[in-house]
Design an enzyme around this catalytic site. Structure first.
Site, PDB file in Angstrom:
ATOM      1  N   ASP A 147       0.820  -1.211   0.000  1.00  0.00           N
ATOM      2  CA  ASP A 147       0.000   0.000   0.000  1.00  0.00           C
ATOM      3  C   ASP A 147       0.854   1.262   0.000  1.00  0.00           C
ATOM      4  O   ASP A 147       1.403   1.646   1.029  1.00  0.00           O
ATOM      5  CB  ASP A 147      -0.898  -0.026   1.237  1.00  0.00           C
ATOM      6  CG  ASP A 147      -1.857   1.152   1.300  1.00  0.00           C
ATOM      7  OD1 ASP A 147      -2.053   1.816   0.261  1.00  0.00           O
ATOM      8  OD2 ASP A 147      -2.410   1.401   2.389  1.00  0.00           O
ATOM      9  N   GLY A 168      -0.379   4.082  -0.167  1.00  0.00           N
ATOM     10  CA  GLY A 168      -1.224   5.125   0.395  1.00  0.00           C
ATOM     11  C   GLY A 168      -1.218   5.165   1.908  1.00  0.00           C
ATOM     12  O   GLY A 168      -2.005   5.904   2.504  1.00  0.00           O
ATOM     13  N   THR A 201      -6.989   3.462  10.255  1.00  0.00           N
ATOM     14  CA  THR A 201      -8.136   3.267   9.375  1.00  0.00           C
ATOM     15  C   THR A 201      -7.654   3.229   7.929  1.00  0.00           C
ATOM     16  O   THR A 201      -6.845   4.064   7.511  1.00  0.00           O
ATOM     17  CB  THR A 201      -9.156   4.404   9.537  1.00  0.00           C
ATOM     18  OG1 THR A 201      -9.648   4.387  10.880  1.00  0.00           O
ATOM     19  CG2 THR A 201     -10.322   4.230   8.575  1.00  0.00           C
ATOM     20  N   SER A 256     -10.705   0.004   3.548  1.00  0.00           N
ATOM     21  CA  SER A 256     -11.664  -1.087   3.684  1.00  0.00           C
ATOM     22  C   SER A 256     -11.858  -1.536   5.125  1.00  0.00           C
ATOM     23  O   SER A 256     -12.386  -2.604   5.376  1.00  0.00           O
ATOM     24  CB  SER A 256     -11.205  -2.288   2.841  1.00  0.00           C
ATOM     25  OG  SER A 256      -9.855  -2.615   3.133  1.00  0.00           O
ATOM     26  N   TYR A 268       1.972  11.496   1.403  1.00  0.00           N
ATOM     27  CA  TYR A 268       1.507  10.542   0.415  1.00  0.00           C
ATOM     28  C   TYR A 268       2.388  10.684  -0.830  1.00  0.00           C
ATOM     29  O   TYR A 268       3.097  11.674  -1.006  1.00  0.00           O
ATOM     30  CB  TYR A 268       0.054  10.826   0.034  1.00  0.00           C
ATOM     31  CG  TYR A 268      -0.910  10.786   1.192  1.00  0.00           C
ATOM     32  CD1 TYR A 268      -1.281   9.571   1.762  1.00  0.00           C
ATOM     33  CD2 TYR A 268      -1.450  11.959   1.718  1.00  0.00           C
ATOM     34  CE1 TYR A 268      -2.171   9.530   2.829  1.00  0.00           C
ATOM     35  CE2 TYR A 268      -2.344  11.920   2.784  1.00  0.00           C
ATOM     36  CZ  TYR A 268      -2.696  10.710   3.337  1.00  0.00           C
ATOM     37  OH  TYR A 268      -3.565  10.671   4.388  1.00  0.00           O
ATOM     38  N   ASP A 292      -1.909   5.400  -5.334  1.00  0.00           N
ATOM     39  CA  ASP A 292      -2.140   4.494  -4.212  1.00  0.00           C
ATOM     40  C   ASP A 292      -2.369   3.060  -4.683  1.00  0.00           C
ATOM     41  O   ASP A 292      -3.442   2.712  -5.166  1.00  0.00           O
ATOM     42  CB  ASP A 292      -3.371   5.004  -3.435  1.00  0.00           C
ATOM     43  CG  ASP A 292      -3.643   4.220  -2.165  1.00  0.00           C
ATOM     44  OD1 ASP A 292      -2.982   3.204  -1.924  1.00  0.00           O
ATOM     45  OD2 ASP A 292      -4.543   4.641  -1.409  1.00  0.00           O
ATOM     46  N   THR A 314      -5.432   1.055  -3.148  1.00  0.00           N
ATOM     47  CA  THR A 314      -6.803   1.416  -3.500  1.00  0.00           C
ATOM     48  C   THR A 314      -7.171   0.769  -4.823  1.00  0.00           C
ATOM     49  O   THR A 314      -6.402   0.834  -5.786  1.00  0.00           O
ATOM     50  CB  THR A 314      -6.962   2.947  -3.591  1.00  0.00           C
ATOM     51  OG1 THR A 314      -6.853   3.506  -2.281  1.00  0.00           O
ATOM     52  CG2 THR A 314      -8.306   3.329  -4.178  1.00  0.00           C
ATOM     53  N   THR A 315      -8.344   0.161  -4.891  1.00  0.00           N
ATOM     54  CA  THR A 315      -8.742  -0.568  -6.092  1.00  0.00           C
ATOM     55  C   THR A 315      -9.107   0.357  -7.241  1.00  0.00           C
ATOM     56  O   THR A 315      -8.717   0.118  -8.384  1.00  0.00           O
ATOM     57  CB  THR A 315      -9.952  -1.468  -5.776  1.00  0.00           C
ATOM     58  OG1 THR A 315      -9.658  -2.267  -4.628  1.00  0.00           O
ATOM     59  CG2 THR A 315     -10.276  -2.376  -6.945  1.00  0.00           C
TER      60      THR A 315
END
Length: 559
Positions: A167, A169, A208, A211, A331, A359, A362-363
């Site tokens: 990840d 992100g 957090t 998802s 980021y 990111d 992230t999908t």
């Protein structure tokens, strides 16, 4: 410690014969034979030895695998690591429109929570430099039809392997605790008592993501990945995880953004390595596969590869188009300067309002409501979603949607219509992969995830601070939807990683006493011993350990 003695010609012949024999048992081609359909690249084992970048030899003397011009594999030297690479069982995922709605709603709300707050912490310098640099590759698994991509690392002494979402992100590493209370059913977990080097800092941790959430406490231990190790790496052991955040065999998440946004306030694994000079080049790169549009997609498919310390020139063509980041590390951010839909340009703002986080965790692609609406205005028959699909859009499935993005570089990058079409909800109605996203005031307004990143070779450069994209090579494109490729999976033994850095200080020697980047293997007499399980085979030739695995259609190959 004495360096390992090289295999004798006799033992190499014995190993070659064994490889051919074992390859036939595994149903694959012999090592050195040509690739099968759609199988054009081989990368090191996820916790295997670091290798130099394509076309150069590593000064560390670490592992290196290259394809010859005729498609064969060149000979590779390996460290004395005890490893195996079994195959993973897979089942085909099926989602109803209702399930897609729940997923879409959770994805949007979770991503808003992920980018709703911008945590700050102080940077920590790593003193000292690694004398011998290296590079490594981690094979990736594509989970649930491009929903997420995970790699592998190992934690502790002896090292225990775990699969983790990669990840860019976020910036924290965490894994599920063996004492997990919720959200860890059927997930491999980390037991702190199983590692002699684990130290509990008794510091609470919570974070957090797009998802879900995870909470637990911080500790330190040795973390290995792609032949590198960081001693005393801070990470979280989480005993509370949101339902659905982890899906077996994934045990946690590896953040690859900057320390300034780390909930743990700890320096991320990658940043420790690059700032210590452990990598040949101050870069990490991704090649991600596409299985979203494949009706026979399984729960787990080969996901591409993650390079640490080099760019793999076999995975892209042309130049890498680097763009300097407009802000210092938090980021990974670029300005989204141009967006074209069906050959129509969407007018975008400049400055901070244009910032987009790149990111890998992230999908989809999320952005401000006014611009997402303009995108779908260019698609006849599109409609705003309702219920769980609120802030998403549907459109006619028979429409091929062409979108391209430019981030201030020399060219625009196209998104395949297959990636824009997230799901077919009915026979004629499809769900788009761009959605309305509201982020916090200090977070970028756009989040650009795997819907875009599957279409490029992406490079994240530490110095000068920038992100680059390049066109995927034919080798990379051939991996999309390849049905005969092997899903990476592994076990790892007790041998030390080749290059070790200490998170709180400078580089250190590996536990065997070998110099960082040097080999570590016991000497032994001639002969061949075989161990391991599944379809990965460990062969020891004259005291030198070789890992053979059925990978990407090549049959048994040394890793």
């Amino acid at each position: 410690m004495l360096p390992p003695s090289p295999p004798t010609p006799a033992s190499l012949l014995a190993a070659s014969a064994l490889i051919l024999s074992l390859s036939s048992l595994c149903g694959g081609a012999a090592a050195g034979s040509g690739p099968g359909p759609g199988s054009n690249t081989v990368s090191p084992n996820p916790i295997s030895n670091p290798s130099s970048s394509s076309g150069t030899s590593s000064s560390s003397g670490s592992s290196n695998t290259n394809k010859n011009a005729d498609g064969g594999l060149s000979q590779r030297q390996t460290q004395g690591m005890t490893l195996s690479l079994p195959l993973t069982r897979r089942g085909q995922p099926v989602r109803t429109p209702e399930e897609w709605g729940v997923w879409a709603k959770n994805h949007r709300e979770g991503l808003e929570a992920k980018y709703g707050k911008h945590r700050q912490s102080q940077s920590r310098d790593v003193s000292g430099r690694v004398e011998v640099r290296a590079a490594g590759t981690n094979l990736i698994t594509n989970q649930n039809g491009d929903s997420s991509y995970f790699g592998s690392l190992a934690i502790g002494t002896p090292p225990t392997p775990f699969n983790v979402i990669l990840d860019t992100g976020s910036a924290d590493l965490w894994v599920a605790d063996s004492d997990c209370i919720t959200g860890c059913t059927n997930v491999p977990t980390f037991s702190p008592s199983s590692s002699s080097t684990f130290q509990n800092t008794s510091t609470p941790f919570a974070i957090t993501y797009g998802s879900g959430q995870a909470a637990g406490s911080l500790g330190t231990d040795t973390v290995q990945m792609a032949g590198f190790a960081v001693a005393r790496q801070v990470f979280a052991v989480c005993n509370q995880v949101s339902a659905g955040l982890l899906s077996s065999p994934v045990s946690g998440l590896l953040g690859l953004a900057f320390q300034s946004i780390a909930s743990s306030k700890a320096e991320p694994l990658w940043e420790t390595l690059v700032s210590a000079g452990a990598w040949d080049e101050p870069v990490m790169a991704f090649q991600l596969t596409r299985y979203l549009n494949d009706s026979s997609t399984q729960t787990e498919e080969p996901g591409g590869s993650f390079q640490m310390g080099f760019t793999n020139s076999s995975l892209y063509t042309g130049d890498i188009d680097y763009v300097d980041m407009p802000v210092q590390g938090s980021y990974w951010i670029l300005p989204l300067t141009q967006l074209t839909v069906q050959n129509t340009a969407i007018s975008l703002p400049s400055g901070q309002q244009s910032y987009a986080a790149i990111d890998t965790g992230t999908t989809l692609v999320g952005g401000p409501a006014e611009y997402i609406a303009q995108i779908f205005e260019q698609i006849p028959g599109s409609q705003p979603g309702t219920g769980n699909f609120e802030n998403y859009y549907t459109y006619p499935c028979d429409t091929s949607v062409n979108v391209s993005l430019n981030f201030g570089g020399s060219r625009s990058w196209s998104i395949s219509p297959a990636d824009f079409q997230l799901s077919r909800l009915t026979r004629t109605t499809c769900l788009g992969a761009f959605f309305v996203l509201s982020t916090g005031s200090s977070a970028p307004r756009w989040i650009v995830g795997d819907t875009f990143l599957k279409n490029v070779y992406s490079v994240f450069r530490y110095t000068p601070l920038s992100i680059g994209f390049a066109e995927l090579s034919a080798t990379s494109v051939a991996e999309n939807g390849a049905s005969n490729d092997t899903v990476p999976s592994f076990t790892v033994g007790s041998s030390a990683a080749a290059t070790t850095v200490t998170a709180s200080g400078g580089p250190q020697q590996s536990a065997s006493g070998a110099r960082p980047g040097g080999r570590s293997a016991s000497r032994g007499g001639p002969g061949v011993k075989v161990g391991g399980g599944g379809r990965g085979v460990l062969v020891v030739v004259g005291g030198t350990t070789l890992l053979l695995a059925l990978v990407r259609g090549y049959g048994l190959v040394p890793l």
